[in-house]
Design an enzyme around this catalytic site. Structure first.
Site, PDB file in Angstrom:
ATOM      1  N   ASP A 132      45.018 -63.065  16.247  1.00  0.00           N
ATOM      2  CA  ASP A 132      44.844 -62.256  17.457  1.00  0.00           C
ATOM      3  C   ASP A 132      43.366 -61.972  17.739  1.00  0.00           C
ATOM      4  O   ASP A 132      42.930 -62.086  18.883  1.00  0.00           O
ATOM      5  CB  ASP A 132      45.624 -60.932  17.306  1.00  0.00           C
ATOM      6  CG  ASP A 132      45.681 -60.137  18.604  1.00  0.00           C
ATOM      7  OD1 ASP A 132      45.840 -60.752  19.674  1.00  0.00           O
ATOM      8  OD2 ASP A 132      45.579 -58.891  18.549  1.00  0.00           O
ATOM      9  N   HIS A 155      37.675 -63.237  18.851  1.00  0.00           N
ATOM     10  CA  HIS A 155      36.691 -62.204  19.184  1.00  0.00           C
ATOM     11  C   HIS A 155      35.644 -62.012  18.079  1.00  0.00           C
ATOM     12  O   HIS A 155      34.445 -61.998  18.333  1.00  0.00           O
ATOM     13  CB  HIS A 155      37.362 -60.850  19.427  1.00  0.00           C
ATOM     14  CG  HIS A 155      38.422 -60.863  20.504  1.00  0.00           C
ATOM     15  ND1 HIS A 155      38.399 -61.728  21.554  1.00  0.00           N
ATOM     16  CD2 HIS A 155      39.528 -60.087  20.684  1.00  0.00           C
ATOM     17  CE1 HIS A 155      39.437 -61.495  22.345  1.00  0.00           C
ATOM     18  NE2 HIS A 155      40.140 -60.510  21.837  1.00  0.00           N
ATOM     19  N   HIS A 163      37.972 -62.815  26.065  1.00  0.00           N
ATOM     20  CA  HIS A 163      37.403 -61.803  26.962  1.00  0.00           C
ATOM     21  C   HIS A 163      36.209 -61.082  26.335  1.00  0.00           C
ATOM     22  O   HIS A 163      35.407 -60.482  27.036  1.00  0.00           O
ATOM     23  CB  HIS A 163      38.468 -60.828  27.475  1.00  0.00           C
ATOM     24  CG  HIS A 163      38.854 -59.729  26.544  1.00  0.00           C
ATOM     25  ND1 HIS A 163      39.775 -59.883  25.547  1.00  0.00           N
ATOM     26  CD2 HIS A 163      38.440 -58.444  26.464  1.00  0.00           C
ATOM     27  CE1 HIS A 163      39.908 -58.738  24.895  1.00  0.00           C
ATOM     28  NE2 HIS A 163      39.117 -57.843  25.424  1.00  0.00           N
TER      29      HIS A 163
END
Ligand code: BG6
Length: 452
Positions: free
Chosen positions: A218, A223, A161
């Site tokens: 994670d 990211h 995202h």
């Protein structure tokens, strides 16, 4: 059709429609799409068998209001009208050109992909897969193979995202639309680059998920490394997705694997008491690492990445630190030497850019001091759309540019793999701090630029 795009979808099928991600992100994103008048397709939730249609619609309604308390009934009602619930009988939708959104644990992907194929839904549809994509390099490859047995690679959309955030995409635009940056964006002028993703929250009820994952899986592998690639990459030769992905792949191909000696893991005090966490957990809630890119542009420049939960401030920042100027002019006895210039990209809530430069200190001497030239993007550019809204829109429209490609994902796993294989000890830190002091060890005399 723009090269690299695909036909517009005629349905969105949401696996995990009663789960946490749908509640926090996907229903609010669908609401915004409905409100803007761009959602045109039925939204079909696949849910646990004990849910009724009414319960599902109420759940969607509550999820929207929880995130957007002033949501307008004029958009909620038509959205609820689009919702349909199925409990596994996918063949009812067999002729669709649907987007299948997998907001479910990755262990269930193979079963779902196979059932879609058994009723021919893979022939035209696209599949959207949430991160984490695999647990390591081997499992990421296996997962790709499983999905590719059912969907061709160009119709597998891997979500990260961060790639849907305007502030993250701005890295690409800011770098390559401002001529003044490019001549100095290299090892000749840049001394170091730091990327910090700090969160004040802990694991927030996701303890049992998080304890099987940790911060490297994670957020670092996905990211942080995606952000890093946008800061480090060469200019893509065109806007098509493949050109962008090619440049990211080159950054990672030139990146050395994490050296476990240049890695520090931490765990906040109190993590082991969180629900779902094992009492002797060695899982990291904090990671700091020094990375290197062995390319003509970046050889010798340290890339420090740092992330953590329970830290002092919620922020995501990239700080590019430039080399110091020669000090001849500033050699007057006792005067300060000029500070190094910084370009600070704020990617979190108050996104924007700050250039920290030197200006003359008033007085008789040729002294300089830091001054900030700063822009707040919300004030300058207006409010932007949320990441999930943009990504859902892209998935429905068939635009792959803001998704992660297989080879890029695999390269990122290769880079972090030694940190998974030989993680070393986990150092405790207190909530509200900047993580364990051991993290300073990898800096070799540099210091962290904490978000202010
Ligand atoms: C998710 C992680 O991908 O990103 C979470 O699983 C993290 O642990 C979240 O909190 C942070 O996202 P954002 O958009 O709030 O920075």
């Amino acid at each position: 059709m723009i090269a690299g795009t695909q036909p517009v979808a005629d349905a969105l099928v949401l696996f995990g429609a009663t789960g946490d991600l749908a509640k926090r992100k996907l229903f609010p994103a669908l609401y915004h799409l409905e409100q803007r008048g761009v959602l045109k397709v039925p939204v079909i939730g696949v849910a646990r068998s004990d849910w009724t249609d009414t319960a599902f619609c109420e759940h969607a309604h509550d999820s929207i209001l929880k995130s957007i308390p002033d949501a307008a009934a004029s958009a909620i009602e038509p959205l609820i009208g689009r919702l349909d619930l199925i409990q596994g009988d996918y063949d009812r939708h067999g002729s669709r050109q649907a987007v299948f959104y997998m907001a479910i644990p990755p262990t269930m992907f193979p079963t779902v992909a196979r059932s879609l194929a058994s009723v021919g839904l893979n022939e035209r549809g696209r599949i959207v897969v949430e991160k984490p994509f695999g647990r390591d390099l081997v499992s990421a490859r296996e997962l790709s193979a499983t999905l590719q047995a059912v969907f061709p690679e160009e119709r597998i959309f891997r979500i990260d995202h961060y790639l849907g955030k305007e502030s993250v995409e701005d890295l690409l635009v800011f770098r390559f639309s401002n001529t003044l940056l490019e001549p100095v964006w290299n090892r000749n002028y840049v001394r170091s680059v730091q990327i910090t993703m700090s969160e004040t929250i802990g694991v927030e009820g996701r303890g049992s998920f998080y304890d099987g994952v940790g911060s490297i899986r994670d957020v670092v592998q996905n990211h942080l490394l995606q952000v890093l690639a946008l800061v480090a990459m060469e200019p893509p030769v065109g806007p098509e997705s493949s050109y962008l992905q090619d440049e990211k792949a080159k950054v990672f191909a030139a990146m050395r694997e994490i050296d476990p000696a240049q890695l520090v893991r931490g765990q906040y005090v109190g993590y082991r008491e969180e629900q779902g966490v094992t009492p002797d957990s060695q899982v990291d809630t904090f990671t700091a690492a020094r990375l290197e890119i062995d390319s003509w542009r970046w050889a010798g420049v340290p890339w420090y990445v740092r992330c953590g939960k329970g830290l002092a401030k919620a922020a995501t920042e990239v700080v590019v630190e430039f080399r110091e100027p020669p000090s001849l002019l500033f050699d007057e006895a006792g005067g300060p030497t000029p500070h190094r210039n910084l370009v600070r990209f704020r990617l979190g809530k108050h996104d924007g850019v700050t250039f920290t430069v030197q200006a003359k200190t008033p007085g008789p001497h040729l002294d300089s001091q830091n001054v900030d030239l700063s822009v707040d993007f919300a004030a300058a550019l207006g409010q932007r759309r949320e990441a999930y809204e943009r990504l859902l829109d892209d998935a429905l429209a068939g635009l792959p540019r803001r998704f992660a490609r297989e080879d890029v994902v695999e390269q990122t796993w290769r880079v972090v793999q030694p940190a998974l294989d030989a993680p070393g000890p986990v150092h405790p830190y207190f909530r509200g701090s900047w993580g364990p002091s051991e993290a300073d060890r990898i800096l070799g005399g540099d210091h962290w630029f904490d978000p202010s």
